[in-house]
Design a protein around this motif. Sequence first.
Motif, mmCIF file in Angstrom:
data_model
loop_
_atom_site.group_PDB
_atom_site.id
_atom_site.type_symbol
_atom_site.label_atom_id
_atom_site.label_comp_id
_atom_site.label_asym_id
_atom_site.label_seq_id
_atom_site.Cartn_x
_atom_site.Cartn_y
_atom_site.Cartn_z
ATOM 1 N N SER A 1 0.817 -1.058 0.003
ATOM 2 C CA SER A 1 -0.075 0.046 0.048
ATOM 3 C C SER A 1 0.684 1.305 0.063
ATOM 4 C CB SER A 1 -1.050 0.122 1.124
ATOM 5 O OG SER A 1 -1.858 -0.993 1.103
ATOM 6 N N ARG A 2 1.787 1.198 0.876
ATOM 7 C CA ARG A 2 2.941 2.432 0.987
ATOM 8 C C ARG A 2 3.289 2.951 -0.532
ATOM 9 N NH1 ARG A 2 8.105 3.746 0.437
ATOM 10 N NH2 ARG A 2 8.916 5.207 1.694
ATOM 11 N N LYS B 1 1.837 2.099 -3.438
ATOM 12 C CA LYS B 1 1.145 2.450 -4.358
ATOM 13 C C LYS B 1 0.313 3.740 -3.975
ATOM 14 C CE LYS B 1 -3.271 0.652 -3.984
ATOM 15 N NZ LYS B 1 -4.232 -0.417 -3.490
ATOM 16 N N ILE B 2 0.210 4.161 -2.591
ATOM 17 C CA ILE B 2 -0.153 5.650 -2.250
ATOM 18 C C ILE B 2 0.799 6.661 -2.514
ATOM 19 C CG2 ILE B 2 -0.747 7.070 -0.075
ATOM 20 C CD1 ILE B 2 -1.437 4.486 1.448
ATOM 21 N N LEU B 3 2.096 6.280 -2.574
ATOM 22 C CA LEU B 3 3.253 7.301 -2.730
ATOM 23 C C LEU B 3 3.090 7.565 -4.293
ATOM 24 C CD1 LEU B 3 5.831 6.577 -0.468
ATOM 25 C CD2 LEU B 3 4.539 8.702 -0.521
ATOM 26 N N SER B 4 3.025 6.544 -5.174
ATOM 27 C CA SER B 4 2.851 6.902 -6.736
ATOM 28 C C SER B 4 1.701 7.438 -6.932
ATOM 29 C CB SER B 4 3.398 5.344 -7.365
ATOM 30 O OG SER B 4 2.223 4.545 -7.178
ATOM 31 N N ASN B 5 0.741 7.102 -6.489
ATOM 32 C CA ASN B 5 -0.547 7.993 -6.600
ATOM 33 C C ASN B 5 -0.562 9.236 -6.507
ATOM 34 O OD1 ASN B 5 -2.712 6.282 -7.715
ATOM 35 N ND2 ASN B 5 -3.727 5.830 -5.637
ATOM 36 N N ILE B 6 0.446 9.806 -5.371
ATOM 37 C CA ILE B 6 0.394 11.085 -5.046
ATOM 38 C C ILE B 6 1.085 11.789 -6.215
ATOM 39 C CG2 ILE B 6 1.534 12.771 -3.512
ATOM 40 C CD1 ILE B 6 0.891 10.855 -1.430
ATOM 41 N N GLY B 7 2.197 11.327 -6.628
ATOM 42 C CA GLY B 7 2.847 11.757 -7.962
ATOM 43 C C GLY B 7 4.374 11.597 -7.842
ATOM 44 N N ILE C 1 8.268 12.387 -6.687
ATOM 45 C CA ILE C 1 8.866 13.088 -5.601
ATOM 46 C C ILE C 1 9.524 14.253 -6.051
ATOM 47 C CG2 ILE C 1 10.653 11.692 -5.388
ATOM 48 C CD1 ILE C 1 10.469 11.527 -2.399
ATOM 49 N N ILE C 2 9.120 15.371 -5.368
ATOM 50 C CA ILE C 2 9.686 16.771 -5.790
ATOM 51 C C ILE C 2 10.258 17.266 -4.579
ATOM 52 C CG2 ILE C 2 9.518 18.908 -7.177
ATOM 53 C CD1 ILE C 2 6.839 17.876 -8.029
ATOM 54 N N LYS C 3 11.417 17.794 -4.698
ATOM 55 C CA LYS C 3 11.975 18.237 -3.306
ATOM 56 C C LYS C 3 11.827 19.764 -3.389
ATOM 57 C CE LYS C 3 16.206 18.066 -0.509
ATOM 58 N NZ LYS C 3 16.819 18.585 0.226
ATOM 59 N N PRO C 4 11.113 20.434 -2.351
ATOM 60 C CA PRO C 4 11.101 21.865 -2.396
ATOM 61 C C PRO C 4 12.428 22.510 -2.515
ATOM 62 C CG PRO C 4 10.361 20.884 -0.354
ATOM 63 C CD PRO C 4 10.657 19.700 -1.197
#
Lengths: 456, 182
Positions: B2-3, B5-11, B13-16
């Motif tokens: 799930s971890r 899947k959830i993270l890839s759903n969010i998009g 990874i972009i570092k501010p």
Amino acid sequence: MMVNHAQNAQKFLSDKKMAKWHNEALWFVRQKRDNAVKSIDEWEALRQKAKEIKSHTLRYLRYYLQEFEKNAISNGIEVYWASDANECNEIVYKLIKQEDGKKVVKSKSMLTEECGLNPYLEQRGIEVTDTDLGERIVQLANQHPSHIVLPAIHLKKEQISSIFHDKMGTQKGNSDPEYLTKEARKDLRKKFLDADVAITGVNFALAKEGAITVCTNEGNADLGASIPNLHIACMGLEKVIPSAQELGVFTRVLARSATGQAITAYTSHFKKPKPNARLCVVIVDNGRSSMLHSNIFNALSCIRCGACMNTCPVYRRSGGHSYESVVPGPIGSVLNTQKNIDKYASLPFACSLCASCDNVCPVKIDLHNRLYIQRQEAIKHPEFKTKREILKLSAKIMQNPKLFAALMNIYRRVGKYIPNWIINSKYNIWAKHREMPQPAPKSFAQIYKEMQNEQR
Amino acid sequence: MSRDKILSNIGDIIKPLKDIDLDIDRKSFNDKVATFKQMLQVAGGRVVEVNSLDISTIKSYFLKNKNIIDTTKQFTDTQNAISGKEYDITIIEAKFGVAENGAVWIEWNDRYPRSLITLSEALAIILRQDNIYETMQEAYNNIDFEDISYGLFLSGPSKTADIEQSLVFGAHGAVELTIFLI
Ligand code: SF4
């Protein structure tokens, strides 16, 4: 089945005295908020910052969530992820079983309400006690909260007194709030001391510190978490913020918006588990990650202060239960319509578009705009077929000035002869709470034309 | 999992690139100690101003025969063993106070059980006047989370207004909160 908000509201309004009290009690909370806000000159700048922090975090959400996870783990916190409500419940149940837990004390968490955690655990033989006084009252009454900050605002003290008398054996007819609160304290104190597991919500998760922040007035989250060996905190994935620095903004706006207090009595930061104990955080998606890519993504900025409910003229006069959802009011309408438009298509219409909610929202969500936009979709629901056809027809007529003038002329001539029982009959839903106006003797266009002629 | 899947759903990874600028212009309070005292009273707390502190002063503000637990280790004479789960009065030293809301910041590093804070009937909190900040923003700028396991802002005693909006003190935690301001 579509939730019929208007029908539910009508039911709520049939108890006139209660409806009046409800309206005024919430307006009083709104006024307390206004007073608290007026004492801060930089209020609008704070709201703007709060909004910017939330937009920033949502934009870099994945980064901050992973930072939070990494830092929390290095603090000794266990981190779990749940895609949906069911997975969240399964994880929590498994954790409880690992500790051989039977008795759970739970502080306020809208997320676990959303997941239906209580019934899930109860079906498996776990006793769950809601410890927030308002939530305890609705739990004993076998109901659901009607407000996210004031769960029992739909109940009068006499009703609470009789619930307590039945369930806790308090004095019959004694409805003094001080007495009832003290009795609940005694009863719940036993539950706290007996509990094997504490469950809390999360107001903010701090990415940099790897800690969670929980705000309460009663201290029930702190008390619960300080006794048993297992503390489970459930959070929606939108609760993360970059660091404790940003709390400087949120702790200034949250309680002022919610109840008009300068801050909640307890603002607690859990960074490490107690010695020899476990602290587990469950991060729940349940539709949020896809909402992030929808046109209501900014609704994920909500910090659940309840201010939009207290100010909403519709909420105040229809009660939280009329929305048939965990989160009611303007923000609830936005979230639920997005999640399940078939069920909640009537909610975008439970709004006068007055935008009062936008003006009080501490994170500046444009709630009324969202509802207006959602209406365009919601009106397509089969339940609204008649309404839709009537609106289409009136649009056609109004787009055609000649046809409109001709029809109005007919109404002007015959309108006054149509008996009242026909024109204001129950089939004319427009005339339900008002009367059809009598036609003016002359139309505006006619008067205008006559004036022009006179001047010439 | 799930971890993932959830993270890839969010998009992605972009570092501010930079932190958010949190500065907000504001006028300072005329007298922050006075504001602190006033806000604490609004929150239901009691303020006692003292020049110096000793255990008998603290004791004199509470009923006799109460069991006192001192977490500051300043007063060796009354140190009680922490055995049962209910306590009467707990003495805690606050790191600092916040004028705008009458809250005090308490850092816990688990030398004592966390339950002391909520199970005690009354809290006696020691605060030095020089350690009062104006706002929460200033406050958070001055907390070092490095060595804290549990830390909290306390503003007055535990309270609730869940029954018809009537304010009642002592919902679950401490019924009384007294700040000894030095
Ligand atoms: S939408 Fe805004 S006003 Fe409504 S509960 Fe959320 S933060 Fe508060």
